[in-house]
Design a protein around this motif. Sequence first.
Motif, PDB file in Angstrom:
ATOM      1  N   CYS A 511       0.825  -1.219   0.000  1.00  0.00           N
ATOM      2  CA  CYS A 511       0.000   0.000   0.000  1.00  0.00           C
ATOM      3  C   CYS A 511       0.852   1.259   0.000  1.00  0.00           C
ATOM      4  O   CYS A 511       1.979   1.285   0.493  1.00  0.00           O
ATOM      5  CB  CYS A 511      -0.918   0.027   1.223  1.00  0.00           C
ATOM      6  N   THR A 512       0.264   2.299  -0.566  1.00  0.00           N
ATOM      7  CA  THR A 512       0.778   3.659  -0.461  1.00  0.00           C
ATOM      8  C   THR A 512      -0.376   4.536   0.030  1.00  0.00           C
ATOM      9  O   THR A 512      -1.456   4.525  -0.549  1.00  0.00           O
ATOM     10  CB  THR A 512       1.282   4.177  -1.810  1.00  0.00           C
ATOM     11  N   LEU A 513      -0.126   5.254   1.117  1.00  0.00           N
ATOM     12  CA  LEU A 513      -1.163   6.083   1.728  1.00  0.00           C
ATOM     13  C   LEU A 513      -1.053   7.504   1.208  1.00  0.00           C
ATOM     14  O   LEU A 513       0.019   8.114   1.234  1.00  0.00           O
ATOM     15  CB  LEU A 513      -1.025   6.080   3.252  1.00  0.00           C
ATOM     16  N   LEU A 514      -2.169   8.034   0.702  1.00  0.00           N
ATOM     17  CA  LEU A 514      -2.254   9.424   0.260  1.00  0.00           C
ATOM     18  C   LEU A 514      -3.276  10.136   1.139  1.00  0.00           C
ATOM     19  O   LEU A 514      -4.468   9.886   1.051  1.00  0.00           O
ATOM     20  CB  LEU A 514      -2.673   9.500  -1.218  1.00  0.00           C
ATOM     21  N   ASP A 522     -13.439  16.413 -11.926  1.00  0.00           N
ATOM     22  CA  ASP A 522     -14.612  15.722 -11.384  1.00  0.00           C
ATOM     23  C   ASP A 522     -14.339  15.221  -9.986  1.00  0.00           C
ATOM     24  O   ASP A 522     -15.197  15.273  -9.107  1.00  0.00           O
ATOM     25  CB  ASP A 522     -15.000  14.548 -12.309  1.00  0.00           C
ATOM     26  N   GLU A 523     -13.132  14.706  -9.790  1.00  0.00           N
ATOM     27  CA  GLU A 523     -12.803  14.202  -8.458  1.00  0.00           C
ATOM     28  C   GLU A 523     -12.705  15.346  -7.464  1.00  0.00           C
ATOM     29  O   GLU A 523     -13.032  15.197  -6.296  1.00  0.00           O
ATOM     30  CB  GLU A 523     -11.500  13.423  -8.517  1.00  0.00           C
ATOM     31  N   CYS A 524     -12.233  16.523  -7.969  1.00  0.00           N
ATOM     32  CA  CYS A 524     -12.121  17.666  -7.065  1.00  0.00           C
ATOM     33  C   CYS A 524     -13.484  18.134  -6.588  1.00  0.00           C
ATOM     34  O   CYS A 524     -13.657  18.570  -5.456  1.00  0.00           O
ATOM     35  CB  CYS A 524     -11.392  18.813  -7.743  1.00  0.00           C
ATOM     36  N   LYS A 525     -14.489  18.038  -7.479  1.00  0.00           N
ATOM     37  CA  LYS A 525     -15.835  18.400  -7.050  1.00  0.00           C
ATOM     38  C   LYS A 525     -16.296  17.482  -5.931  1.00  0.00           C
ATOM     39  O   LYS A 525     -16.882  17.920  -4.951  1.00  0.00           O
ATOM     40  CB  LYS A 525     -16.796  18.316  -8.233  1.00  0.00           C
ATOM     41  N   ASN A 526     -16.069  16.182  -6.128  1.00  0.00           N
ATOM     42  CA  ASN A 526     -16.428  15.251  -5.055  1.00  0.00           C
ATOM     43  C   ASN A 526     -15.576  15.511  -3.819  1.00  0.00           C
ATOM     44  O   ASN A 526     -16.022  15.358  -2.693  1.00  0.00           O
ATOM     45  CB  ASN A 526     -16.244  13.807  -5.526  1.00  0.00           C
ATOM     46  N   HIS A 527     -14.336  15.921  -4.065  1.00  0.00           N
ATOM     47  CA  HIS A 527     -13.442  16.193  -2.937  1.00  0.00           C
ATOM     48  C   HIS A 527     -13.951  17.358  -2.103  1.00  0.00           C
ATOM     49  O   HIS A 527     -13.851  17.366  -0.883  1.00  0.00           O
ATOM     50  CB  HIS A 527     -12.038  16.477  -3.471  1.00  0.00           C
ATOM     51  N   ASP A 534     -11.420  12.753   3.256  1.00  0.00           N
ATOM     52  CA  ASP A 534     -11.125  11.496   2.571  1.00  0.00           C
ATOM     53  C   ASP A 534      -9.623  11.269   2.498  1.00  0.00           C
ATOM     54  O   ASP A 534      -8.830  12.188   2.647  1.00  0.00           O
ATOM     55  CB  ASP A 534     -11.709  11.519   1.150  1.00  0.00           C
ATOM     56  N   PHE A 535      -9.242  10.007   2.320  1.00  0.00           N
ATOM     57  CA  PHE A 535      -7.859   9.638   2.084  1.00  0.00           C
ATOM     58  C   PHE A 535      -7.846   8.391   1.207  1.00  0.00           C
ATOM     59  O   PHE A 535      -8.797   7.618   1.184  1.00  0.00           O
ATOM     60  CB  PHE A 535      -7.101   9.396   3.399  1.00  0.00           C
ATOM     61  N   GLN A 545      -4.101  -6.720 -10.647  1.00  0.00           N
ATOM     62  CA  GLN A 545      -4.167  -5.326 -11.065  1.00  0.00           C
ATOM     63  C   GLN A 545      -4.217  -4.404  -9.856  1.00  0.00           C
ATOM     64  O   GLN A 545      -4.801  -4.731  -8.822  1.00  0.00           O
ATOM     65  CB  GLN A 545      -5.409  -5.110 -11.948  1.00  0.00           C
ATOM     66  N   SER A 546      -3.586  -3.243  -9.999  1.00  0.00           N
ATOM     67  CA  SER A 546      -3.609  -2.260  -8.923  1.00  0.00           C
ATOM     68  C   SER A 546      -5.008  -1.647  -8.789  1.00  0.00           C
ATOM     69  O   SER A 546      -5.756  -1.574  -9.761  1.00  0.00           O
ATOM     70  CB  SER A 546      -2.585  -1.151  -9.194  1.00  0.00           C
ATOM     71  N   PHE A 547      -5.328  -1.224  -7.605  1.00  0.00           N
ATOM     72  CA  PHE A 547      -6.620  -0.567  -7.371  1.00  0.00           C
ATOM     73  C   PHE A 547      -6.448   0.429  -6.237  1.00  0.00           C
ATOM     74  O   PHE A 547      -5.438   0.431  -5.518  1.00  0.00           O
ATOM     75  CB  PHE A 547      -7.720  -1.589  -7.045  1.00  0.00           C
ATOM     76  N   THR A 548      -7.433   1.286  -6.120  1.00  0.00           N
ATOM     77  CA  THR A 548      -7.389   2.353  -5.119  1.00  0.00           C
ATOM     78  C   THR A 548      -8.634   2.281  -4.245  1.00  0.00           C
ATOM     79  O   THR A 548      -9.743   2.076  -4.751  1.00  0.00           O
ATOM     80  CB  THR A 548      -7.311   3.736  -5.780  1.00  0.00           C
ATOM     81  N   VAL A 549      -8.429   2.429  -2.951  1.00  0.00           N
ATOM     82  CA  VAL A 549      -9.533   2.456  -1.991  1.00  0.00           C
ATOM     83  C   VAL A 549      -9.616   3.864  -1.427  1.00  0.00           C
ATOM     84  O   VAL A 549      -8.630   4.376  -0.874  1.00  0.00           O
ATOM     85  CB  VAL A 549      -9.324   1.426  -0.865  1.00  0.00           C
ATOM     86  N   ILE A 550     -10.756   4.502  -1.589  1.00  0.00           N
ATOM     87  CA  ILE A 550     -10.976   5.853  -1.063  1.00  0.00           C
ATOM     88  C   ILE A 550     -11.941   5.743   0.115  1.00  0.00           C
ATOM     89  O   ILE A 550     -13.060   5.250  -0.030  1.00  0.00           O
ATOM     90  CB  ILE A 550     -11.548   6.799  -2.133  1.00  0.00           C
ATOM     91  N   LEU A 551     -11.483   6.188   1.256  1.00  0.00           N
ATOM     92  CA  LEU A 551     -12.271   6.120   2.482  1.00  0.00           C
ATOM     93  C   LEU A 551     -12.495   7.527   3.011  1.00  0.00           C
ATOM     94  O   LEU A 551     -11.616   8.395   2.892  1.00  0.00           O
ATOM     95  CB  LEU A 551     -11.563   5.265   3.532  1.00  0.00           C
ATOM     96  N   VAL A 552     -13.651   7.739   3.595  1.00  0.00           N
ATOM     97  CA  VAL A 552     -14.026   9.048   4.109  1.00  0.00           C
ATOM     98  C   VAL A 552     -14.373   8.901   5.585  1.00  0.00           C
ATOM     99  O   VAL A 552     -15.175   8.035   5.956  1.00  0.00           O
ATOM    100  CB  VAL A 552     -15.224   9.644   3.333  1.00  0.00           C
ATOM    101  N   ALA A 553     -13.751   9.738   6.407  1.00  0.00           N
ATOM    102  CA  ALA A 553     -14.028   9.738   7.845  1.00  0.00           C
ATOM    103  C   ALA A 553     -15.151  10.722   8.156  1.00  0.00           C
ATOM    104  O   ALA A 553     -15.504  11.577   7.341  1.00  0.00           O
ATOM    105  CB  ALA A 553     -12.765  10.100   8.622  1.00  0.00           C
ATOM    106  N   SER A 554     -15.677  10.601   9.337  1.00  0.00           N
ATOM    107  CA  SER A 554     -16.782  11.477   9.728  1.00  0.00           C
ATOM    108  C   SER A 554     -16.291  12.825  10.228  1.00  0.00           C
ATOM    109  O   SER A 554     -17.074  13.766  10.327  1.00  0.00           O
ATOM    110  CB  SER A 554     -17.619  10.802  10.819  1.00  0.00           C
ATOM    111  N   SER A 555     -15.003  12.938  10.572  1.00  0.00           N
ATOM    112  CA  SER A 555     -14.463  14.205  11.057  1.00  0.00           C
ATOM    113  C   SER A 555     -12.975  14.239  10.745  1.00  0.00           C
ATOM    114  O   SER A 555     -12.348  13.217  10.458  1.00  0.00           O
ATOM    115  CB  SER A 555     -14.688  14.365  12.570  1.00  0.00           C
ATOM    116  N   ARG A 556     -12.419  15.438  10.803  1.00  0.00           N
ATOM    117  CA  ARG A 556     -10.989  15.576  10.561  1.00  0.00           C
ATOM    118  C   ARG A 556     -10.176  14.877  11.640  1.00  0.00           C
ATOM    119  O   ARG A 556      -9.107  14.317  11.378  1.00  0.00           O
ATOM    120  CB  ARG A 556     -10.616  17.066  10.513  1.00  0.00           C
ATOM    121  N   GLN A 557     -10.679  14.890  12.840  1.00  0.00           N
ATOM    122  CA  GLN A 557      -9.976  14.214  13.934  1.00  0.00           C
ATOM    123  C   GLN A 557      -9.903  12.718  13.699  1.00  0.00           C
ATOM    124  O   GLN A 557      -8.866  12.087  13.881  1.00  0.00           O
ATOM    125  CB  GLN A 557     -10.678  14.525  15.255  1.00  0.00           C
ATOM    126  N   GLU A 558     -11.022  12.133  13.244  1.00  0.00           N
ATOM    127  CA  GLU A 558     -11.024  10.694  12.976  1.00  0.00           C
ATOM    128  C   GLU A 558     -10.138  10.365  11.780  1.00  0.00           C
ATOM    129  O   GLU A 558      -9.435   9.351  11.774  1.00  0.00           O
ATOM    130  CB  GLU A 558     -12.463  10.219  12.715  1.00  0.00           C
TER     131      GLU A 558
END
Length: 1151
Positions: A511-514, A522-527, A534-535, A545-558
């Motif tokens: 993994c590589t964490l971004l 389009d992604e920026c609009k969702n961003h 999100d991260f 094949q490589s793939f990307t998992v985008i996860l969204v937390a409920s708060s910046r702290q989380e």
Amino acid sequence: MQKGIRFNDGHVTYLGLLAKKDGTRRGCLSKKSSDNTKWHTKWFALLQNMLFYFESESSSRPAGLYLLEGCVCDRAPSPKPSQSSKECLEKQYYFTVNFTHENQKALELRTEDVKDCDEWVAAITHASYRNLATEHETLMQKYLHLLQIVETEKTVAKQLRQQIEDGEIEIERLKSEKIKKVHILHKIILILFSVQSFLRGWMCRRKWKTIIQDYIRSPHAESMRKRNQVVFSMLDSEAEYVQQLHILVNNFLRPLRMAASSKKPPITHDDVSSIFLNSETIMFLHQIFYQGLKARIASWPTLVLADLFDILLPMLNIYQEFVRNHQYSLQILAHCKQNRDFDKLLKQYEAKPDCEERTLETFLTYPMFQIPRYILTLHELLAHTPHEHVERTSLDYAKSKLEELSRIMHDEVSETENIRKNLAIERMIVEGCEILLDTSQTFVRQGSLIQVPMSEKGKITRGRLGSLSLKKEGERQCFLFSKHVIICTRGSGGKLHLTKVGNGVVSLIDCTLLEDPEGTDDECKNHNDMEHLDFKIVVEPKEGQSFTVILVASSRQEKSAWTSDISQCIDNIRCNGLMMNAFEENSKVTVPQMIKSDASLYCDDVDIRFSKMMNSCKVLQIRYASVERLLERLTDLRFLSIDFLNTFLHSYRVFTSANVVLDKLITIYKKPISAIPARSLELFFASSQNNKLLYGEPPKSPRASRKFSSPPPLAITKTSSPNRRRKLSLNIPIITGGKALDLAALSCSSNGYATSITVSILYLPVEFSLFSYNNGTVMSSCRPEMDNNNRSALSAASAFAIATAGANEGTPTKEKNGDKEFVIRRAATNRVLNVLRHWVSKHSQDFESNTELKLKVIAFLEEVMHDPELLTQERKAAANIIRTLTQEDPGDSQISLEEVKQLASVGKAEAFESHSALEIAEQLTLLDHLVFKVIPYEEFFGQGWMKNDKTERTPYIMKTTKHFNDISNLIATEILRCDDVTTRVAVMEKWVAVADICRCLHNYNAVLEITSSLNRSSVFRLKKTWLKVSKQTKTVIDKLQKLVSSEGRFKNLREALKNCDPPCVPYLGMYLTDLAFIEEGTPNYTEDKLVNFSKMRMISHIIREIRQFQQTAYKIDHQPKAARYLLDNGSVLDEESLYEASLRIEPKVNN
């Protein structure tokens, strides 16, 4: 005013007749008239002190009465008579009676006889009690005099007592002085005796020299006596242990076997075997050992004991099975206890006199301590056994074998807790998860995140995050382990299902964490919709094949918590990949080779003590340590446990300051060599013979080729086969001297080595994220090329691999050491940035409250960014930390408590009946979580909530307590406000429904608020009301009260919290009780002034659990009307008013 005195005429007449009849003196006397002119003859009668006179002797009623008490009667001289009556007066004799009363005329009387006159005077004088009065006055004077004497005596006695007390004090002082002098004298006497003994011995030494020398050469008498005591105590301990095993087998095992064979068995044979394991075999073994021990003791000390241990040692391996399955045994027992028949039967067995009120769990625990008991006994036995003793070698061998067996058993026991957690999660997943069966997997955290769906082309789908459907469909239950991330969906029955992407299991080594993803418009609009919550996790498996998992937390702290932990796990995998080696074949634990070579990591010293447990890096946990050693562990480049980092950052304020920690990090960045101990530097810069281990051929022994839970070691070998030769390509830039190292551009050297770097062998016993392997040959990575913005950071392991791979035989030593120093610099930079990112993201309040610290960190990071050798990803990481420090935190999308209170202050609260139970439960949960989540973790240190200045030291905890009491008072007020029984019952049932909904929402604080209100005396005493409450409601109340009961230290509530997924509002009092228990039971420092880091670790674990629940917010919309009702305290009654209202609606009934 009263002019006369009334008296009883009849009584006076009676007394007059009595005086006339029995008077002391009776006779006729002449009484002078009141006008002193005439004398009248009257008949007088004297009775006691009363003088009656009658007109004549025959009169029946007295004519008068005189009270003679206190009067004075004396003879009076005869008056001077006239010439005519001279003879007559000479025959008459006078006497007077003078009364002491004021205004009473004296009584003048006369007789014709002298004798009669004298007798009357004497009788009246006697009847006047004059002598008695005089005597009484005399006695009164004497009495007063005596009183004065008594008072004087009292004063004197008091003075004497004071003198006595002073004397006693003086006596005690003299006694103490005497004791001291006697003690000194005793010492002098002892000294004299010692001198005397010395002189006597000196005088006798020549005579007894030969005997003393023979005694010195013999075993010391005291040591032999202690040795005998050790052996006899071992015999007693063995007898007690055999008796315990006998009770376990005969009182529990065999009866339960018979019960399992009955027609209605309360337990199965498999469960009996799982609970008791091989305890019966252990009992038979120790019975034989005990009999042999008794036989040897009979002839002790002629015979030896070591041969008994030689027979026992091979058989003690049966303990491995017992210890390995002991935790599982207790779990099976707890599961079987849920069967009422079995629980009842077990209590009957435990009630037997032999058990002495001990439970089955106690007996099952005894074998766990037997091997350590043998080791301690042998240690003590060897301490008193002379080196030339015949048993010395055998006992030493037995001790070493037992310690070896104990280490094996300890390795298995130390992983029990983590394995149990992993197995619990694995059972929850319907499809199962094989990676959780790996004992090296360490649980880190879990929580709910939203996964953004991706299209087949790898782009984000057009669904917007703000939509409710995406929030529901994309919600995932995520589990982070030391090597993998597991992503699951939750089914309707609460079971978990692995997601389709990557089969729900993501290997962190690929993994590589971004943290701040960059993408298309389009992604920026969702961003923007995601509000920087999100991260990305870019997964590049070796196969597939490589793939990307985008996860969204409920708060910046989380989000910060998740990204910090994931990054830490990735860094640990890569750093450990540099130095991992294996322990002996009989141990399952693998640790870095450097740790084995550094005794300071597992041997106690004056400034550090270790426990027997290992952390996620397979290093012994610190129990006590100085501040310097803790800072040294924080900056040790070889490893960094997540548990240690969290504990340190939570608790460092107790024993040091933020400036000291920051200065240490700056020092490590500027002088990275100081971060590795000297012995480990030798391994880093090993040459000649050490190269065989680090760079040479991997071992050929069967031990080296055994199976690992991780992939086998890598080997980079020389080969001439074109089919096996592959170009080594890396997906990260390696910079030397400020320029990128292009491995593909390397040409053949003069010694004939090919373009690919295959000249040296790198032996690494764990999987390396940068290579793929096939039959010992390095294969090219299958990962696609990535642009500079998305490349992963250089880890210490990857840099070290490049350095050693390029260090061939023809490379100068200076260049080789320079590459290794470059590796250390990169590792130091990576460590410092990692700690700072963890510190800034999870403990931002340290910098918000300390502007000087914040500016100092920013200045340091800006200095780091100007480093010419800094890698792109490192520079980006430093910039991210600066941006996190400088930008204002917009907070999460959830409404704040202040905003809720401000909205609630506008308008009038509606009645309770106008709100549904669901509305009240949701808003109560929202309020409870808003109050709970703002508590800073600094308030959990030092028991500030129990101090006198608790409002100043722990204001947020006090606010939480006040909120709890306000809601409880509101509920009780709402119930007692209803005069009608039916309405009151409806209100109570509605509040019970609210509590049950809160339970479903995981708001256990509200459940306790409502149940505590129902248990108040003012509500609980309403018998008529409770009689009309439905059975269903009472059943729900019993279930809720059992859930939040404080029995067993909130056992049921802890189990519910363990199994529930955030968001959740726990009961804060449970954690405060745990913290108070830890604070009172253990000090912050030892007697040697070492920090009690075990205590800090326990507190940190509690704080981490609290913060996990604080970080995950509820997705509940604010409803001002219901919130206004809950926050309106204007009509809430206090405790006294509540009880008065309770008595008014249901008065007391007098029996």
